[in-house]
Structure formats: structure tokens, C-alpha cells
Motif scaffolding. Structure first.
Motif, PDB file in Angstrom:
ATOM      1  N   SER A  47       2.484  -1.262   6.782  1.00 11.73           N
ATOM      2  CA  SER A  47       1.619  -0.214   6.992  1.00 11.73           C
ATOM      3  C   SER A  47       1.347   0.588   5.693  1.00 11.73           C
ATOM      4  O   SER A  47       0.269   1.344   5.411  1.00 11.73           O
ATOM      5  CB  SER A  47       2.089   0.760   8.137  1.00 11.73           C
ATOM      6  N   VAL A  48       2.519   0.881   4.896  1.00 13.18           N
ATOM      7  CA  VAL A  48       2.321   1.766   3.664  1.00 13.18           C
ATOM      8  C   VAL A  48       1.959   0.940   2.545  1.00 13.18           C
ATOM      9  O   VAL A  48       1.844   1.333   1.416  1.00 13.18           O
ATOM     10  CB  VAL A  48       3.807   2.515   3.466  1.00 13.18           C
ATOM     11  N   THR A  49       1.880  -0.561   2.626  1.00 16.16           N
ATOM     12  CA  THR A  49       1.686  -1.188   1.214  1.00 16.16           C
ATOM     13  C   THR A  49       0.466  -2.005   1.373  1.00 16.16           C
ATOM     14  O   THR A  49      -0.091  -2.580   0.395  1.00 16.16           O
ATOM     15  CB  THR A  49       2.955  -2.191   0.880  1.00 16.16           C
ATOM     16  N   ALA A  99       5.324  -7.208  -5.702  1.00 15.96           N
ATOM     17  CA  ALA A  99       6.686  -6.677  -5.677  1.00 15.96           C
ATOM     18  C   ALA A  99       6.593  -5.161  -5.836  1.00 15.96           C
ATOM     19  O   ALA A  99       7.456  -4.378  -5.847  1.00 15.96           O
ATOM     20  CB  ALA A  99       7.407  -7.436  -6.568  1.00 15.96           C
ATOM     21  N   LEU A 100       5.578  -5.037  -7.037  1.00 11.53           N
ATOM     22  CA  LEU A 100       5.415  -3.688  -7.607  1.00 11.53           C
ATOM     23  C   LEU A 100       5.133  -2.662  -6.077  1.00 11.53           C
ATOM     24  O   LEU A 100       5.768  -1.361  -6.239  1.00 11.53           O
ATOM     25  CB  LEU A 100       4.559  -3.407  -8.464  1.00 11.53           C
ATOM     26  N   LEU A 101       4.347  -2.997  -5.325  1.00 10.58           N
ATOM     27  CA  LEU A 101       3.929  -2.284  -4.245  1.00 10.58           C
ATOM     28  C   LEU A 101       5.083  -2.135  -3.091  1.00 10.58           C
ATOM     29  O   LEU A 101       5.561  -0.964  -2.843  1.00 10.58           O
ATOM     30  CB  LEU A 101       2.548  -2.542  -3.609  1.00 10.58           C
ATOM     31  N   SER A 108      11.304   2.864  -1.963  1.00 10.72           N
ATOM     32  CA  SER A 108      11.384   4.170  -2.172  1.00 10.72           C
ATOM     33  C   SER A 108      11.961   4.848  -0.981  1.00 10.72           C
ATOM     34  O   SER A 108      12.702   5.892  -0.731  1.00 10.72           O
ATOM     35  CB  SER A 108      10.473   4.921  -2.947  1.00 10.72           C
ATOM     36  N   THR A 109      11.049   4.395   0.033  1.00  8.43           N
ATOM     37  CA  THR A 109      11.300   5.121   1.444  1.00  8.43           C
ATOM     38  C   THR A 109      12.511   4.752   2.126  1.00  8.43           C
ATOM     39  O   THR A 109      13.111   5.381   2.970  1.00  8.43           O
ATOM     40  CB  THR A 109       9.906   4.792   2.492  1.00  8.43           C
ATOM     41  N   VAL A 110      12.950   3.174   1.826  1.00  7.23           N
ATOM     42  CA  VAL A 110      14.283   2.726   2.644  1.00  7.23           C
ATOM     43  C   VAL A 110      15.138   3.529   1.520  1.00  7.23           C
ATOM     44  O   VAL A 110      16.371   3.959   2.370  1.00  7.23           O
ATOM     45  CB  VAL A 110      14.182   1.295   1.962  1.00  7.23           C
ATOM     46  N   CYS A 111      14.958   3.735   0.417  1.00  9.52           N
ATOM     47  CA  CYS A 111      16.145   4.236  -0.114  1.00  9.52           C
ATOM     48  C   CYS A 111      16.408   5.870   0.075  1.00  9.52           C
ATOM     49  O   CYS A 111      17.368   6.439   0.263  1.00  9.52           O
ATOM     50  CB  CYS A 111      16.044   4.472  -1.685  1.00  9.52           C
ATOM     51  N   ALA A 112      15.072   6.560   0.451  1.00 10.88           N
ATOM     52  CA  ALA A 112      15.256   7.928   0.865  1.00 10.88           C
ATOM     53  C   ALA A 112      16.049   7.916   2.132  1.00 10.88           C
ATOM     54  O   ALA A 112      16.704   8.997   2.355  1.00 10.88           O
ATOM     55  CB  ALA A 112      13.932   8.431   0.539  1.00 10.88           C
TER      56      ALA A 112
END
Length: 259
Positions: A47-49, A99-101, A108-112
Motif C-alpha cells: 500500500s505504501v509502495t 528495491a529502492l522504493l 524504513s517503516t519496518v526499521c522504525a
């Protein structure tokens, strides 16, 4: 007491990240598998990509088609424009854009998310209860990144090829028949397989790096923010290096198709 060498710290971090990747692969086949978490992460990452990926794919295909169309006209090889642009989009641009997206938006969301769980001691609580954080949290997220990367790569390939066709034929006055004929004459099925393989590998790298940095923040909200930035930068560096290795192996192992 002497301080450790700077290289030793980087080597330790690399070893721990590699160990996390091995644990993720090993725990993937262990039951029970977290299907609900996996489906939720797939939906969230997609959904975010999906929209940014589609929007980025159009100019990528257009730029490649316009640049190659201009170059082939200069050397009198207009008949190869379709093959060159399509192969460039499928083999290189499509998996890289995907891959960049995935790394920038999903990783970044997974890391956060994992980093916030870590500083709230949720990860330590799971370990005390005998629950593996890797099996419960990391495995579904890494597999979701791989699956979404695989699907988005196909979408980017289609959008990029159509965008390149449109801009070459409409803006540069190319011949539709020559564009399609050169593509079908030089392209082959392994070109699509290597593109999908790259997407899966890149999704795995993005997921593992994001999970590792999320599980090892420096401490506090600032540490989580720094971990997110580091995960994106590290993933980008790994993507371009691994892309070079996979491309070199593919060109050596798979013979090119002649006219």
C-alpha cells in the motif's frame, strides 16, 4: 584499555547482520508460521509502495527510451531501439526502482516499528517469555518485502516498457513495428527471470537490513531515527553492489540472443 579499531566494529556489525540473515532463513521453515502478520505486512508494504513505484517507473522508462532512441539515431541503428530500451528496463531499471522504493518506504517503516518495540523493551519481554523475535517479527516482514518486491517488479517492467514505447513512438517518431520486432528478436525469457531474481534478492536484503537496524538502535527515539537513516543508506549500497554481481554472473552464464 585500548579502543577497538574502527574496522573491527564494522566487521562485527557485518557478521551480526549476516547471522540475522541466516537465522531468518532457518526460522522461515519452522512452525508455526505467522500468517496473519505476513499478510498484514504484505498489504502494508504494497500500500505504501505501489503508487510511488508506478509513478517512478514511467519517467525511468521514458528517459531510457529517449536516451537510447537519440543514440541509436546518431549511429544509424534505430531498429535496435526497442530491444535496447526494453532490456535496460527489465534487467536493470525495474528491479532497482522496485528495491529502492521497498527500502525507502517499506524498509524504513519496518526499521522504525522494530526500533520502537526495542526501546519499549517489547523485544526483551518476548525473549523472556521464550518467544523468538526473529520468528515472530522478522521472518514475516522479510518474506513480505520479498513477495511485494517480486510483484512490484513485474508491474514496473510493464509500466516502464509501455512508457518507453509511448515516448519513443510518439515523441521521437519511432516505428511501432520496428520497436516490437527488435524487442522480440533480442529479448529472451531468462531476461525476465534475472529481473525477478534480482527483485527477490533485493527485497530480502532490504528486509534483513531494516530488521537488523531496528533490533539494534542506539537507544531512545533519536537512536531509532538514526537506525532508520542507516538502514536506508546501507540497503542502497548493498543493492548496487549485489546488482553488479548478479548482472556480471548473468552475462557470463546466459548467452545473448542474436538477431
Amino acid at each position: 584499555m585500548t579502543n577497538p579499531l574502527p574496522g573491527s566494529a564494522a566487521l562485527r556489525e557485518t557478521g551480526r547482520m549476516f547471522a540475522l540473515a541466516l537465522d531468518t532463513v532457518r526460522l522461515t521453515v519452522r512452525r508455526p508460521f505467522q500468517w496473519r502478520e505476513f499478510v498484514q505486512q504484505c498489504w502494508f508494504i504494497a500500500s505504501v509502495t505501489i503508487l510511488p513505484t508506478a509513478l517512478v517507473a514511467i519517467p525511468f522508462g521514458a528517459v531510457i527510451a529517449l536516451q537510447l532512441g537519440s543514440l541509436t539515431r546518431q549511429i544509424g541503428a534505430q531498429s535496435f531501439t526497442g530491444a535496447a530500451s526494453v532490456l535496460a528496463v527489465i534487467q536493470q531499471a525495474s528491479p532497482i526502482v522496485t528495491a529502492l522504493l521497498i527500502a525507502g518506504a517499506g524498509g524504513s517503516t519496518v526499521c522504525a516499528d522494530l526500533g520502537s518495540r526495542k526501546i519499549r523493551d517489547e523485544i526483551d519481554a518476548m525473549e523472556v517469555l521464550g518467544i523468538s523475535p526473529i520468528q515472530r517479527l522478522v521472518v514475516p516482514r522479510v518474506l513480505a518485502a520479498m513477495v511485494v518486491a517480486l510483484l512490484l517488479n513485474g508491474m514496473v517492467s510493464v509500466v516502464g516498457v509501455l512508457g518507453g514505447y509511448f515516448f519513443n513512438v510518439i515523441m521521437q517518431g519511432g516505428t511501432p513495428g520496428a520497436y516490437l520486432a527488435s524487442f522480440s528478436a533480442l529479448a529472451q525469457l531468462p531476461d525476465l527471470w534475472i529481473s525477478e531474481l534480482k527483485a527477490v534478492v533485493f527485497g530480502f536484503l532490504a528486509g534483513v537490513v531494516a530488521a537488523y537496524r531496528g533490533l539494534n538502535p542506539a537507544g531512545g527515539p533519536k537512536g531509532v531515527g538514526d537506525a532508520v537513516n542507516q538502514s536506508v543508506v546501507i540497503t542502497f549500497l548493498l543493492l548496487f553492489f549485489v546488482n553488479f554481481v548478479l548482472t556480471a554472473l548473468y552475462l557470463q552464464l546466459v548467452p545473448a540472443k542474436g538477431m
